[in-house]
Design a protein around this motif. Structure first.
Motif, PDB file in Angstrom:
ATOM      1  N   ILE A 115       0.836  -1.186   0.000  1.00 40.93           N
ATOM      2  CA  ILE A 115       0.000   0.000   0.000  1.00 40.93           C
ATOM      3  C   ILE A 115       0.878   1.245   0.000  1.00 40.93           C
ATOM      4  O   ILE A 115       1.786   1.385   0.818  1.00 40.93           O
ATOM      5  N   SER A 116       0.591   2.163  -0.919  1.00 35.28           N
ATOM      6  CA  SER A 116       1.436   3.336  -1.106  1.00 35.28           C
ATOM      7  C   SER A 116       0.798   4.622  -0.614  1.00 35.28           C
ATOM      8  O   SER A 116       1.479   5.624  -0.433  1.00 35.28           O
ATOM      9  N   GLY A 117      -0.506   4.637  -0.413  1.00 36.67           N
ATOM     10  CA  GLY A 117      -1.210   5.855  -0.054  1.00 36.67           C
ATOM     11  C   GLY A 117      -1.901   6.499  -1.244  1.00 36.67           C
ATOM     12  O   GLY A 117      -2.907   7.195  -1.098  1.00 36.67           O
ATOM     13  N   TYR A 118      -1.362   6.255  -2.457  1.00 37.60           N
ATOM     14  CA  TYR A 118      -1.958   6.831  -3.658  1.00 37.60           C
ATOM     15  C   TYR A 118      -3.290   6.160  -4.012  1.00 37.60           C
ATOM     16  O   TYR A 118      -4.045   6.665  -4.838  1.00 37.60           O
ATOM     17  N   GLU A 119      -3.564   5.025  -3.359  1.00 34.45           N
ATOM     18  CA  GLU A 119      -4.840   4.341  -3.611  1.00 34.45           C
ATOM     19  C   GLU A 119      -6.034   5.231  -3.259  1.00 34.45           C
ATOM     20  O   GLU A 119      -7.142   5.033  -3.771  1.00 34.45           O
ATOM     21  N   ALA A 120      -5.823   6.219  -2.405  1.00 33.98           N
ATOM     22  CA  ALA A 120      -6.912   7.114  -1.990  1.00 33.98           C
ATOM     23  C   ALA A 120      -7.478   7.905  -3.161  1.00 33.98           C
ATOM     24  O   ALA A 120      -8.621   8.389  -3.094  1.00 33.98           O
ATOM     25  N   PHE A 121      -6.705   8.020  -4.250  1.00 35.97           N
ATOM     26  CA  PHE A 121      -7.200   8.764  -5.410  1.00 35.97           C
ATOM     27  C   PHE A 121      -8.420   8.086  -6.038  1.00 35.97           C
ATOM     28  O   PHE A 121      -9.153   8.716  -6.797  1.00 35.97           O
ATOM     29  N   LEU A 122      -8.627   6.811  -5.728  1.00 30.97           N
ATOM     30  CA  LEU A 122      -9.807   6.124  -6.254  1.00 30.97           C
ATOM     31  C   LEU A 122     -11.096   6.801  -5.790  1.00 30.97           C
ATOM     32  O   LEU A 122     -12.125   6.741  -6.470  1.00 30.97           O
ATOM     33  N   LEU A 123     -11.046   7.467  -4.650  1.00 27.81           N
ATOM     34  CA  LEU A 123     -12.240   8.092  -4.080  1.00 27.81           C
ATOM     35  C   LEU A 123     -12.712   9.303  -4.874  1.00 27.81           C
ATOM     36  O   LEU A 123     -13.800   9.822  -4.612  1.00 27.81           O
ATOM     37  N   VAL A 124     -11.929   9.762  -5.847  1.00 31.53           N
ATOM     38  CA  VAL A 124     -12.392  10.901  -6.655  1.00 31.53           C
ATOM     39  C   VAL A 124     -13.641  10.540  -7.446  1.00 31.53           C
ATOM     40  O   VAL A 124     -14.373  11.428  -7.879  1.00 31.53           O
ATOM     41  N   THR A 125     -13.883   9.251  -7.619  1.00 31.17           N
ATOM     42  CA  THR A 125     -15.088   8.837  -8.342  1.00 31.17           C
ATOM     43  C   THR A 125     -16.360   9.176  -7.581  1.00 31.17           C
ATOM     44  O   THR A 125     -17.461   9.129  -8.153  1.00 31.17           O
ATOM     45  N   THR A 126     -16.247   9.518  -6.278  1.00 31.21           N
ATOM     46  CA  THR A 126     -17.439   9.889  -5.504  1.00 31.21           C
ATOM     47  C   THR A 126     -17.796  11.362  -5.665  1.00 31.21           C
ATOM     48  O   THR A 126     -18.675  11.874  -4.967  1.00 31.21           O
ATOM     49  N   ALA A 127     -17.138  12.056  -6.584  1.00 30.55           N
ATOM     50  CA  ALA A 127     -17.425  13.476  -6.816  1.00 30.55           C
ATOM     51  C   ALA A 127     -18.903  13.766  -7.070  1.00 30.55           C
ATOM     52  O   ALA A 127     -19.391  14.837  -6.686  1.00 30.55           O
ATOM     53  N   PRO A 128     -19.688  12.861  -7.700  1.00 30.09           N
ATOM     54  CA  PRO A 128     -21.107  13.155  -7.915  1.00 30.09           C
ATOM     55  C   PRO A 128     -21.898  13.399  -6.632  1.00 30.09           C
ATOM     56  O   PRO A 128     -23.008  13.943  -6.689  1.00 30.09           O
ATOM     57  N   SER A 129     -21.341  13.014  -5.482  1.00 27.78           N
ATOM     58  CA  SER A 129     -22.049  13.305  -4.227  1.00 27.78           C
ATOM     59  C   SER A 129     -22.183  14.805  -4.006  1.00 27.78           C
ATOM     60  O   SER A 129     -23.066  15.257  -3.251  1.00 27.78           O
ATOM     61  N   LEU A 130     -21.352  15.609  -4.676  1.00 24.53           N
ATOM     62  CA  LEU A 130     -21.451  17.064  -4.574  1.00 24.53           C
ATOM     63  C   LEU A 130     -22.758  17.592  -5.155  1.00 24.53           C
ATOM     64  O   LEU A 130     -23.155  18.732  -4.871  1.00 24.53           O
ATOM     65  N   LEU A 131     -23.430  16.779  -5.957  1.00 29.23           N
ATOM     66  CA  LEU A 131     -24.722  17.203  -6.509  1.00 29.23           C
ATOM     67  C   LEU A 131     -25.774  17.332  -5.418  1.00 29.23           C
ATOM     68  O   LEU A 131     -26.861  17.878  -5.660  1.00 29.23           O
ATOM     69  N   GLY A 132     -25.490  16.828  -4.237  1.00 34.19           N
ATOM     70  CA  GLY A 132     -26.405  17.016  -3.122  1.00 34.19           C
ATOM     71  C   GLY A 132     -26.400  18.441  -2.599  1.00 34.19           C
ATOM     72  O   GLY A 132     -27.286  18.835  -1.828  1.00 34.19           O
ATOM     73  N   ILE A 133     -25.419  19.233  -3.028  1.00 38.36           N
ATOM     74  CA  ILE A 133     -25.341  20.648  -2.644  1.00 38.36           C
ATOM     75  C   ILE A 133     -26.011  21.460  -3.749  1.00 38.36           C
ATOM     76  O   ILE A 133     -25.577  21.416  -4.907  1.00 38.36           O
ATOM     77  N   GLY A 134     -27.021  22.206  -3.391  1.00 38.63           N
ATOM     78  CA  GLY A 134     -27.873  22.852  -4.377  1.00 38.63           C
ATOM     79  C   GLY A 134     -27.150  23.737  -5.361  1.00 38.63           C
ATOM     80  O   GLY A 134     -27.344  23.623  -6.585  1.00 38.63           O
ATOM     81  N   PHE A 135     -26.293  24.642  -4.880  1.00 43.43           N
ATOM     82  CA  PHE A 135     -25.685  25.598  -5.814  1.00 43.43           C
ATOM     83  C   PHE A 135     -24.690  24.899  -6.740  1.00 43.43           C
ATOM     84  O   PHE A 135     -24.507  25.307  -7.895  1.00 43.43           O
ATOM     85  N   ILE A 136     -24.046  23.819  -6.250  1.00 41.74           N
ATOM     86  CA  ILE A 136     -23.144  23.064  -7.128  1.00 41.74           C
ATOM     87  C   ILE A 136     -23.950  22.342  -8.196  1.00 41.74           C
ATOM     88  O   ILE A 136     -23.567  22.311  -9.380  1.00 41.74           O
ATOM     89  N   ARG A 137     -25.058  21.738  -7.796  1.00 43.14           N
ATOM     90  CA  ARG A 137     -25.907  21.058  -8.773  1.00 43.14           C
ATOM     91  C   ARG A 137     -26.359  22.025  -9.864  1.00 43.14           C
ATOM     92  O   ARG A 137     -26.344  21.699 -11.052  1.00 43.14           O
ATOM     93  N   LYS A 138     -26.754  23.232  -9.456  1.00 40.13           N
ATOM     94  CA  LYS A 138     -27.213  24.232 -10.417  1.00 40.13           C
ATOM     95  C   LYS A 138     -26.066  24.708 -11.295  1.00 40.13           C
ATOM     96  O   LYS A 138     -26.220  24.876 -12.511  1.00 40.13           O
ATOM     97  N   LEU A 139     -24.896  24.934 -10.692  1.00 44.56           N
ATOM     98  CA  LEU A 139     -23.734  25.403 -11.445  1.00 44.56           C
ATOM     99  C   LEU A 139     -23.349  24.417 -12.536  1.00 44.56           C
ATOM    100  O   LEU A 139     -23.118  24.807 -13.693  1.00 44.56           O
ATOM    101  N   VAL A 140     -23.273  23.138 -12.185  1.00 41.80           N
ATOM    102  CA  VAL A 140     -22.892  22.118 -13.175  1.00 41.80           C
ATOM    103  C   VAL A 140     -23.979  21.982 -14.231  1.00 41.80           C
ATOM    104  O   VAL A 140     -23.697  21.870 -15.431  1.00 41.80           O
ATOM    105  N   SER A 141     -25.243  22.013 -13.803  1.00 50.16           N
ATOM    106  CA  SER A 141     -26.360  21.841 -14.723  1.00 50.16           C
ATOM    107  C   SER A 141     -26.381  22.920 -15.792  1.00 50.16           C
ATOM    108  O   SER A 141     -26.717  22.655 -16.952  1.00 50.16           O
TER     109      SER A 141
END
Length: 954
Positions: A305-331
Motif C-alpha cells: 500500500i502506497s497511499g496513492y490508492e486514496a485517489f480512487l475516491l475521486v469517483t465519488t465526486a457526484p455526491s457534490l450534486l447534493g449541494i444545491g448551488f453546485i448542482r445548479k452550477l454544473v447543470s
C-alpha cells in the motif's frame, strides 16, 4: 413517335416509362455481370480460379468472387463491361430514392444519397483496379464499399417510403447480408490463418451470397418507384409538358413512412449532438479506465500500500450534486465542465508520475460529476435521459473498438504519448471541439407531451438503486472495457485454447451492441427470466474454460449492456448526493476487492479475499438482482414522446452498426498473413529468453510494449517467457500487451493462466508452433499463487518442451519449495529435450535452486554466474551455445536473460550429457553469436552487463 400532350404548353413528351425499369435494369445487368463472369471463368480457367496460395482442386472446387472477376481474360473484361452498363441505372436509382425521400431542411436524405454515390464510385474502384493491378487500392476500394453499404442499407430502412412489402424484404435481406459476414469471416480465418483445406470454397459461397443480397436489396426499390413515371420532354415544343417526378408537395402519404414525425427532431444539429455526446462518453471511459492504471504504478513499486490508492475516491465526486448551488452550477454549464475534465487527457504532458496521477484524478472527478449531473437534470424526461444513457453506453463500445485498433491500449491514456503510439493531441483537440459544441449548443426543441405520464405510488429504495448501479458500473469496467478481457478469462492451453482475441474480439463488440439494442425492451430486461439468464451465463464464464466459458461471457455481455439505460433511469430519480455517493462507493469497494483477490499478500486482511473472484461475482449479481426488482416495480416513465424515442434509438442503432463494422475491419486487418519464421533456421538454432516486464508499465509510467518489442526483435529471441504479464484487470487497464508483440514480431503466443486464476501471470511467445500446452497453478498454501506454462514446441521438426514460471515471493519459503518441487517433477517426467525459463526467488546453489536443477534433471545454463537472484535458465537435451544478460533499459526493474541453443539430431536422453567448457567468441560461427549492437553502451539503455559481453560454450 406519337406526341402525348399535357395541359401545360411548355413541351412535347417524346418518351415515357415507369421508374420500376430502373430497378429491373440495374438488377438484371448487375447479376449478368457476376454470373456471366462466373460461367466464363469456370469454362476457360477453372483450375486456376479455384486455386489459392495453399490449396487447389479437388480440395478447393468453387472460386471466390475476386478470382472469378478480376484475374483472367475474357471473364474479367465481360464483368467490367456489364458493371459499366449497370452504372447508369445505379446512379439513377440513388437519385430517384433521394427525390422521393427528401424534405426541406432535412439532412438525412442528403447524407444517405452521398453514401449511395460513394458506394457506387468505390464499386468502380475495386472492379476496374484489380488486386493484381494494385492490391492496396483494390482493398481500400472494397473496404470503402462495404463500409458505405452499412449506412446505405440502414438509411434505406429508416427513411424509405411506407411500403410494408419492401420494408419486410429489405429487413430480411439486410439481416442476411450482415449476418453472412460472420461465417464468411470465420472461414476466411480458417483458410488464411489455419490453412484448412476446403475452407476457401466455403468462404466463397458466403462471398457470393453477399453479392445476391447486395443486388437484390436495391432491387426492392421497384416497390418505391411503382407510382413514378419518367418522361423525356422536348422543351422547345409547346404541345405538352411533364415533370420528371411528381412535385414534392403532391406526394402521397404512402410515399413516406411518417417521415415528418421521424425527422422533426432529425436535423443536422441532433445528429451532430449525438456524435459529440458519444465522443465525450468515450473520453469519460478513457479517463475512468486510466485512473486505476495510473494508481497501480505506485503500489507496484512500493510492493504494498502506497497511499496513492486514496485517489480512487475521486469517483465519488457526484455526491457534490447534493449541494444545491453546485448542482445548479454544473447543470447550467455542462460544456464548461466537459472542457475542464479534459485535463485528464492533457495529463500526458506531465513527466512526473505523481503529477500525472493527480491531474488524471481531477479529470475523472469532473467528468463523472458532469455525466451524473446530465442524468439528474434529465430525470424528468425518459426520452432525454435514455438518449444520454445510450450515448454513454455507445462511448463504452467505441472505446473497445479503438482499444482493439491500438492493440488494447487506449491512444489517449496518460500512459501513452507520441513515442509509444499515443494520439493524445488528437483526442484532446476533438474533446475541446466537442465541449465547445455542448457549450454553444441550442437548448433543443421543446418536447410536447403526447404520451400520458405513468405515475407510481412509490419511488423505491434509493440505496438499492445506488448499489445496483454501482455493481453494474463495476461489471462493465472489469469485464467490458476491452474486447479481450472475457477471452482471457476463459483462455486455456493448446490446442484447445478457446477463442483468440483476434478475430473473436469483434464478436464481443457485436454482443455489447445487441445488449444495448435489447435495452429498449424494458419488460424483458427487468424480468426474472432474463435475470436468471444473466446469473447462469456469469457462472458459465467463471467455471468453464475455452469456448463454453466464452459463450457464457458473451451472453453475460448482452445481459449487462441491456441493463444500462434502465439502471441509469432508476438511479437518477433519487436524491443525487447520497444516491451517487453510495453508488460510487459500491463501485470502489468492488474495485478494491477485485485487486485483493490476487494482491492479498500485500494488504491487511487479504487472506479473506484470497482467490475468491466468485465472491465478487456473486455479490454484483445479487446487487444487480435487487436493482432489477427495484426498477421493475418503481421505474417511472416521464414525458415520453414516441417520435423522439424512436429517433434516439435509430441513431443508436446506426452508431452500433458503424462500430460493429469498424470492429470487424480492425479484426480483419490484424489477422496475421504469414507463418512465423525463426531467426536462424539454417543452423537449426534458437535463442530463448526470460524477462519480468512489470505489467508493461515502465519505470516512468509509460506503456512499454513498443520498447519491449524492439528489444526482443533486435536480440533475435525465438522463444521468450514474460513474467508479471497478466494485465487483464482494472488496475492494469484491462490490456493485453502480448497481442501487439506477438503480431508485430509474427510469433505464436500462449497467455498462461488468465485473470480469473488469480496469479500475476506468465506468457510465452514463440517463433515455433505450440503443439501442446498446459497452464499450472503451482502449490501455494500460504503466499501468492504461482503460475506456470508447460508447452511443447515444434522446433525444426523436433519436439522440445519449455516451462515459463513465476514462483511466489521471498517471505513464503514453504510455498517456494513446493512450487519448485512441482516444476522439477514436470521437467523430470518429460521425455523431450527441455528448456526452463523461470523466476525462482533463490540464489544459485541454495536449497530451492538445487531442487530445481537436481530434481528436475536439467543443467544450469552457467553454474559460475553467482550474481543471479530470481531469473534462471536451465536446459536438457539441446546444445548450449551461449548465455547473456542484458540490462532492462528502464522498461522494468529486471534484466533480460538469454540462452542460445541448437537442437540435437536423434536426441537420446540416456546418453546426453551437458558440457561446461567455455570458449571465446571468435571460435563461434558468426551467425550463432549474440547481436553486436548491445556491446559497450548498447542501444536505448540495453547492453550486455555483469559479464560485459556474452559467454559461449562447447
Amino acid at each position: 413517335m406519337p406526341t402525348l400532350k399535357d395541359d401545360s404548353p411548355n413541351g412535347v413528351i417524346v418518351a415515357k416509362f415507369n421508374a420500376q425499369w430502373i430497378s429491373y435494369s440495374h438488377t438484371l445487368v448487375a447479376y449478368a455481370a457476376f454470373f456471366s463472369a462466373l460461367a466464363v471463368s469456370c469454362w476457360t480457367h477453372y483450375y486456376q480460379i479455384v486455386k489459392n496460395e495453399y490449396w487447389g482442386y479437388p480440395e478447393e472446387w468453387f472460386p471466390s468472387v475476386s478470382a472469378t472477376t478480376g484475374d483472367w481474360y475474357p471473364a474479367r473484361s465481360i464483368f467490367q463491361i456489364f458493371i459499366a452498363i449497370a452504372a447508369g441505372p445505379r446512379f439513377l436509382l440513388v437519385y430517384l430514392f433521394y427525390l422521393i425521400t427528401d424534405r426541406p431542411n432535412h439532412v438525412y436524405p442528403k447524407i444517405h444519397a452521398i453514401f449511395g454515390v460513394i458506394r457506387a464510385l468505390s464499386c468502380g474502384g475495386w472492379v476496374y483496379i484489380t488486386s493484381s493491378d494494385d492490391h492496396f487500392v483494390h482493398d481500400v476500394a472494397m473496404i470503402t464499399y462495404i463500409v458505405a453499404t452499412l449506412p446505405w442499407m440502414l438509411g434505406t430502412l429508416a427513411i424509405g417510403p411506407d411500403n410494408k412489402k419492401a420494408l419486410k424484404w429489405r429487413k430480411i435481406t439486410a439481416s442476411a447480408f450482415f449476418g453472412t459476414m460472420i461465417p464468411m469471416f470465420y472461414f476466411f480465418i480458417q483458410h488464411k490463418v489455419h490453412h484448412v483445406a476446403g475452407a476457401y470454397t466455403t468462404y466463397a459461397f458466403f462471398e457470393w451470397s453477399l453479392i445476391l443480397y447486395d443486388v437484390i436489396f436495391d432491387a426492392f426499390s421497384l416497390f418505391d418507384f411503382s407510382n413514378i413515371e419518367l418522361r423525356i420532354v422536348d422543351i422547345k415544343s409547346r404541345e405538352g409538358i411533364i415533370n420528371a417526378v411528381p412535385e414534392k408537395s403532391k406526394k402521397s402519404k404512402k410515399y413516406s413512412r411518417n417521415i415528418e414525425s421521424m425527422f422533426v427532431y432529425g436535423s443536422w444539429s441532433n445528429l451532430r449532438g449525438f456524435v459529440v455526446d458519444t465522443y465525450l462518453a468515450f473520453v469519460y471511459w478513457s479517463m475512468l479506465t486510466s485512473l486505476a492504471l495510473t494508481i497501480w504504478y505506485f503500489p507496484l513499486w512500493h510492493m504494498g500500500i502506497s497511499g496513492y490508492e486514496a485517489f480512487l475516491l475521486v469517483t465519488t465526486a457526484p455526491s457534490l450534486l447534493g449541494i444545491g448551488f453546485i448542482r445548479k452550477l454544473v447543470s447550467l454549464n455542462h460544456g464548461v465542465f466537459h472542457l475542464l475534465s479534459l485535463v485528464g487527457i492533457a495529463a500526458y504532458l506531465l513527466i512526473d508520475p505523481a503529477q500525472r496521477l493527480t491531474v488524471v484524478s481531477i479529470g475523472v472527478a469532473i467528468s463523472t460529476l458532469t455525466w451524473t449531473s446530465i442524468w439528474v437534470e434529465n430525470s424528468d424526461s425518459t426520452c432525454k435521459l435514455e438518449r444520454h444513457a445510450l450515448t454513454w453506453s455507445l462511448g463504452l463500445i467505441l472505446s473497445n473498438v479503438i482499444k482493439m485498433a491500438w492493440w488494447t491500449n487506449n491512444p489517449i491514456w496518460p500512459v501513452m504519448h507520441k513515442e509509444n503510439g499515443g494520439w493524445n493531441q488528437v483526442g484532446l483537440l476533438l474533446g475541446i471541439i466537442a465541449s465547445l459544441e455542448v457549450m454553444f449548443r441550442k437548448n433543443g426543441e421543446k418536447i410536447q407531451r403526447n404520451y400520458p405520464e405513468k405515475k407510481k405510488s412509490s419511488s423505491g429504495s434509493w440505496f438499492i438503486a445506488a448499489a445496483g448501479f454501482g455493481s453494474l458500473l463495476f461489471a462493465l469496467h472489469s469485464l467490458l472495457t476491452d474486447t479481450s478481457t472475457i477471452i482471457r478469462w476463459v483462455y486455456d492451453g493448446y490446442p484447445n485454447t478457446g477463442p483468440q482475441p483476434i478475430p473473436w474480439g469483434a464478436i464481443t463488440i457485436v454482443a455489447m451492441s445487441l445488449g444495448l439494442v435489447l435495452s429498449s425492451y424494458r419488460k424483458i430486461v427487468t424480468g426474472k427470466p432474463w435475470y436468471v439468464v444473466g446469473c447462469v451465463s456469469c457462472a458459465c464464464m467463471y467455471y468453464y474454460p475455452a469456448w463454453n466459458g466464452y459463450y457464457g461471457g458473451l451472453l453475460l455481455t448482452i445481459y449487462l449492456m441491456s441493463l444500462v439505460p434502465t439502471f441509469i433511469g432508476v438511479v437518477s430519480q433519487h436524491p443525487p448526493g447520497r444516491t451517487f455517493f453510495a453508488a460510487m462507493m459500491t463501485y470502489n469497494i468492488f474495485c478494491l476487492a477485485h485487486v485483493w483477490v490476487v494482491a492479498y499478500a500485500f494488504v491487511p486482511a487479504g487472506e479473506y479475499m484470497r482467490e475468491h473472484t466468485e465472491y465478487i461475482l456473486f455479490a454484483i449479481m445479487a446487487f444487480i438482482g435487487l436493482g432489477i426488482r427495484n426498477a421493475s416495480t418503481n421505474y417511472t416513465f416521464k414525458h415520453l414522446q414516441l417520435n423522439v424515442l424512436h429517433l434516439n434509438r435509430s441513431l443508436t442503432r446506426g452508431g452500433l452498426a458503424i462500430t460493429i463494422v469498424l470492429g470487424f475491419l480492425v479484426a480483419f486487418s490484424r489477422i496475421p498473413s504469414e507463418k512465423p519464421v525463426p531467426y536462424h533456421p539454417e543452423q537449426k538454432a534458437f535463442t530463448a529468453g526470460i524477462w519480468t516486464i512489470h505489467f508493461a508499465l515502465d519505470n516512468d509510467m509509460w506503456a512499454s510494449e513498443i520498447r519491449m518489442r524492439d528489444a526482443i526483435k533486435e536480440l533475435e529471441i525465438d522463444v521468450i517467457g514474460l513474467l508479471e504479464s497478466d494485465t487483464g484487470r482494472i488496475i492494469m487497464g484491462n490490456r493485453d500487451f502480448t497481442q501487439f508483440i506477438s503480431e508485430d514480431l509474427n510469433m505464436y503466443s500462449d497467455y498462461g493462466p488468465g485473470p480469473s486464476k488469480h496469479t500475476w501471470g506468465c506468457a510465452l511467445l514463440s517463433k515455433f508452433p505450440i503443439l501442446r500446452s498446459k497452464h499450472h497453478l503451482l502449490p501455494s498454501p500460504v503466499g501468492e499463487l504461482a503460475c506456470a506454462i508447460h508447452a511443447t514446441l515444434d522446433v525444426y521438426g523436433q519436439e522440445i518442451d519449455v516451462i515459463v514460471s513465476h514462483n511466489g515471493q521471498e517471505e513464503d519459503e514453504l510455498d517456494r519449495i513446493l512450487q519448485t518441487t512441482e516444476l522439477a517433477r514436470i521437467m523430470r517426467e518429460s521425455k523431450n529435450p527441455f528448456v526452463f525459463l523461470g523466476y525462482v526467488v533463490s540464489v544459485p546453489g541454495e536449497k530451492i535452486h538445487s531442487i530445481l536443477i537436481n530434481n528436475g534433471n536439467v543443467h544450469d545454463i552457467d553454474k559460475t554466474d553467482y550474481d543471479r537472484w530470481c531469473e534462471y535458465i536451465a536446459y536438457r537435451g539441446v546444445n548450449r551455445i551461449g548465455y547473456a544478460r542484458v540490462s532492462h533499459g528502464r522498461i522494468t526493474d529486471t534484466e533480460i536473460q538469454l540462452g542460445k541453443f541448437q537442437i540435437i539430431e536423434n536426441y537420446n536422453p540416456e546418453t546426453w550429457q551437458a558440457s561446461d567448457n567455455r570458449i571465446q567468441e571468435n571460435e563461434v560461427n558468426e551467425e550463432l553469436r549474440f547481436p553486436k549492437q548491445f556491446k559497450g553502451e548498447g542501444v536505448r539503455g540495453h547492453k550486455y552487463h555483469v559479464f560485459d559481453e556474452p559467454r559461449y560454450y562447447i
